[in-house]
Scaffold this motif. Structure first.
Motif, PDB file in Angstrom:
ATOM      1  N   GLY A 166      18.573  37.791   4.591  1.00 51.03           N
ATOM      2  CA  GLY A 166      19.953  37.890   5.029  1.00 51.03           C
ATOM      3  C   GLY A 166      20.407  39.262   5.481  1.00 51.03           C
ATOM      4  N   ILE A 167      19.596  40.293   5.229  1.00 49.27           N
ATOM      5  CA  ILE A 167      20.016  41.664   5.555  1.00 49.27           C
ATOM      6  C   ILE A 167      18.814  42.475   6.022  1.00 49.27           C
ATOM      7  N   ARG A 177      13.343  33.615  10.865  1.00 49.87           N
ATOM      8  CA  ARG A 177      13.849  34.369   9.707  1.00 49.87           C
ATOM      9  C   ARG A 177      15.206  33.823   9.270  1.00 49.87           C
ATOM     10  N   ARG A 178      16.070  33.526  10.250  1.00 45.91           N
ATOM     11  CA  ARG A 178      17.388  32.997   9.912  1.00 45.91           C
ATOM     12  C   ARG A 178      17.283  31.633   9.243  1.00 45.91           C
ATOM     13  N   VAL A 179      16.389  30.768   9.756  1.00 42.85           N
ATOM     14  CA  VAL A 179      16.192  29.455   9.141  1.00 42.85           C
ATOM     15  C   VAL A 179      15.668  29.610   7.727  1.00 42.85           C
ATOM     16  N   ARG A 180      14.709  30.499   7.545  1.00 43.38           N
ATOM     17  CA  ARG A 180      14.136  30.728   6.225  1.00 43.38           C
ATOM     18  C   ARG A 180      15.187  31.260   5.252  1.00 43.38           C
ATOM     19  N   ASP A 181      16.005  32.183   5.734  1.00 39.33           N
ATOM     20  CA  ASP A 181      17.036  32.749   4.864  1.00 39.33           C
ATOM     21  C   ASP A 181      18.067  31.703   4.461  1.00 39.33           C
ATOM     22  N   SER A 182      18.445  30.828   5.405  1.00 43.04           N
ATOM     23  CA  SER A 182      19.458  29.826   5.105  1.00 43.04           C
ATOM     24  C   SER A 182      18.940  28.747   4.171  1.00 43.04           C
ATOM     25  N   GLN A 240      15.233  34.881  -3.192  1.00 42.28           N
ATOM     26  CA  GLN A 240      14.672  36.211  -3.039  1.00 42.28           C
ATOM     27  C   GLN A 240      14.226  36.456  -1.603  1.00 42.28           C
ATOM     28  N   ALA A 241      14.151  37.713  -1.219  1.00 42.72           N
ATOM     29  CA  ALA A 241      13.711  38.055   0.136  1.00 42.72           C
ATOM     30  C   ALA A 241      12.263  37.672   0.328  1.00 42.72           C
ATOM     31  N   SER A 242      11.890  37.336   1.569  1.00 45.57           N
ATOM     32  CA  SER A 242      10.516  36.899   1.815  1.00 45.57           C
ATOM     33  C   SER A 242       9.867  37.598   2.988  1.00 45.57           C
ATOM     34  N   SER A 243      10.525  38.566   3.593  1.00 47.60           N
ATOM     35  CA  SER A 243       9.884  39.237   4.721  1.00 47.60           C
ATOM     36  C   SER A 243      10.341  40.676   4.820  1.00 47.60           C
ATOM     37  N   THR A 244       9.459  41.495   5.347  1.00 49.81           N
ATOM     38  CA  THR A 244       9.792  42.891   5.568  1.00 49.81           C
ATOM     39  C   THR A 244       8.872  43.440   6.640  1.00 49.81           C
ATOM     40  N   ALA A 245       9.291  44.491   7.312  1.00 49.85           N
ATOM     41  CA  ALA A 245       8.449  45.140   8.311  1.00 49.85           C
ATOM     42  C   ALA A 245       8.868  46.588   8.438  1.00 49.85           C
ATOM     43  N   ASP A 246       7.922  47.458   8.641  1.00 48.72           N
ATOM     44  CA  ASP A 246       8.226  48.853   8.882  1.00 48.72           C
ATOM     45  C   ASP A 246       8.355  49.094  10.372  1.00 48.72           C
ATOM     46  N   ALA A 247       8.886  50.261  10.716  1.00 48.58           N
ATOM     47  CA  ALA A 247       8.983  50.609  12.130  1.00 48.58           C
ATOM     48  C   ALA A 247       7.612  50.584  12.789  1.00 48.58           C
ATOM     49  N   ALA A 248       6.571  50.931  12.035  1.00 49.96           N
ATOM     50  CA  ALA A 248       5.220  50.953  12.592  1.00 49.96           C
ATOM     51  C   ALA A 248       4.758  49.570  13.029  1.00 49.96           C
ATOM     52  N   ASP A 249       5.400  48.514  12.503  1.00 51.11           N
ATOM     53  CA  ASP A 249       5.013  47.162  12.890  1.00 51.11           C
ATOM     54  C   ASP A 249       5.432  46.822  14.317  1.00 51.11           C
TER      55      ASP A 249
END
Length: 401
Positions: free
Chosen positions: A183-184, A331-336, A341-350
């Motif tokens: 969500g954020i 991501r929006r579908v997964r969040d809704s 709990q959060a399930s995804s993340t990415a760094d700028a390097a991605d």
């Protein structure tokens, strides 16, 4: 070449000459220059690369060069002014397209533009680089052209940003970072000048999180995320900067193998724009500008140029845009749907990869890196607060900065 700029002020006045301690919106003051784009600029425009190097900046952990937007634009503007064969008209906005004799039956030919002062400016090729809110689609309709394909993502994003300056006597500040939670998104952006911004990005339709516009609620929420706590050693500027409804958009001006109008090409964000917090716009804009340069070298026919730019763009860059929008939709579908709990993340390097050989290869590498980031995001162990925890925090009466 004639450059028409609707702004009445020179970028030198708007950027470098402004008070250096004045905060700006998160999608306004910084430019991200990935290593591969920097190499392309150095190879193609060494003087411009030297001008960019002269304004300083900081290097992020993934190798991106982060520059203050005003200073970078000022340096490039000075280089543009000193380049023979280029004239710049400030305060000159385009109000409509001017047509000439059609090159192909039923297809309008653009031979110039009419400015806000009533002046007709003619050219062999009109290049639209007016950004995501370009009026080109509207102006093409006014001259009877077929409507280009235009897509806007159903849901947009909303940014809530606070700006910080260092404590007296300190000369350290955070580096650029981007993290994805349920969500954020959290982004920390600094150009190494001593100021930095921390942004919380939500879906524009998520009205439950609109209280982030309040400094106390924003601060309490931001402290709940892993990326944020190390950033509180600075002094915050008053208030929260809100940037509403930032949408991905895409336009295609060649339909069924023919341009809807000859004599014009749209590039950069005027072609397609992604969320500015991802930092992809500069990379894709540079690559597409090179496609345009190469197409103009291959052919002097403006219809052929538009077709070649479209072909190269659709082959190399549209898949990158599609990957971003599909990723965000999932991501929006997964969040809704949960889990809490959060399930995804990415760094700028991605978001970027090293350049192997030329803009097309760079675009494919960019696509590969995005796919890898999405895969890693589904198995990450990084979590943020549950939605219930976040909402409780936003409605808490505890006073903070």
């Amino acid at each position: 070449m004639t450059v028409l700029d609707g702004r009445s002020e020179s970028p030198a006045v708007r950027g470098a000459a402004e008070r250096p301690d004045r905060p700006r919106a998160v999608n306004e003051p910084y430019l991200l220059l990935p290593p591969e784009v920097k190499r392309l600029v150095t190879q193609e425009l060494p003087a411009a690369a030297a001008a960019l190097a002269s304004v300083g900046g900081t290097v992020a952990e993934n190798g991106d060069l982060v520059l203050q937007r005003g200073a970078a634009v000022s340096a490039l503007s000075a280089e543009l002014h000193s380049t023979q064969g280029i004239s710049i008209q400030r305060g000159t906005a385009v109000t409509e397209l001017l047509t000439g004799t059609n090159r192909s039956p039923g297809t309008p030919h653009v031979r110039g533009v009419l400015t806000n002062s009533g002046e007709a400016v003619l050219g062999d090729l009109i290049v639209d680089a007016a950004g995501r809110h370009s009026a080109m689609v509207k102006m093409l309709g006014e001259i009877g052209a077929l409507r280009p394909l235009e897509e806007w993502q159903d849901s947009g994003s909303r940014l809530y940003t606070r700006h910080f300056r260092p404590e007296s006597g300190t000369n350290t500040w955070p580096r650029w970072s981007l993290r994805h939670f349920a969500g954020i998104r959290t982004a920390v952006i600094s150009d190494g000048s001593g100021m930095w911004s921390v942004a919380l990005e939500i879906d524009d339709a998520d009205t439950d999180l609109y209280p982030l516009a309040g400094p106390s609620a924003w601060h309490r929420a931001a402290r709940m995320y892993e990326a944020a706590p190390p950033r509180w050693e600075g002094i915050p500027w008053p208030g929260v900067w809100v940037t509403p409804r930032v949408e991905n958009c895409y336009r295609r001006f060649v339909l069924n193998g023919r341009p809807v109008a000859s004599g014009t090409v749209s590039i950069g964000d005027a072609w397609a724009a992604t969320d500015p917090i991802l930092g992809l716009g500069l990379s894709m804009g540079v690559l597409q500008a090179l496609f345009l340069r190469d197409a103009a070298r291959w052919s002097a026919d403006v219809e052929d140029i538009a077709i070649q730019v479209d072909r190269l763009t659709e082959t190399s860059l549209t898949p990158v845009y599609d990957r971003v929008t599909q990723w965000e939709d999932r991501r929006r579908v997964r969040d809704s749907a949960g889990p809490e709990q959060a399930s995804s993340t990415a760094d700028a390097a991605d978001l970027v990869d090293d350049l192997d050989a030329g803009p097309s290869i760079s675009a494919r590498n960019l696509l590969t890196r995005l796919a890898a980031a999405e895969t890693r995001g589904t198995v990450t162990t990084r979590t943020g607060p549950s939605r219930a925890e976040l909402l409780r925090t936003l409605t808490s009466a505890t006073a903070t900065v």
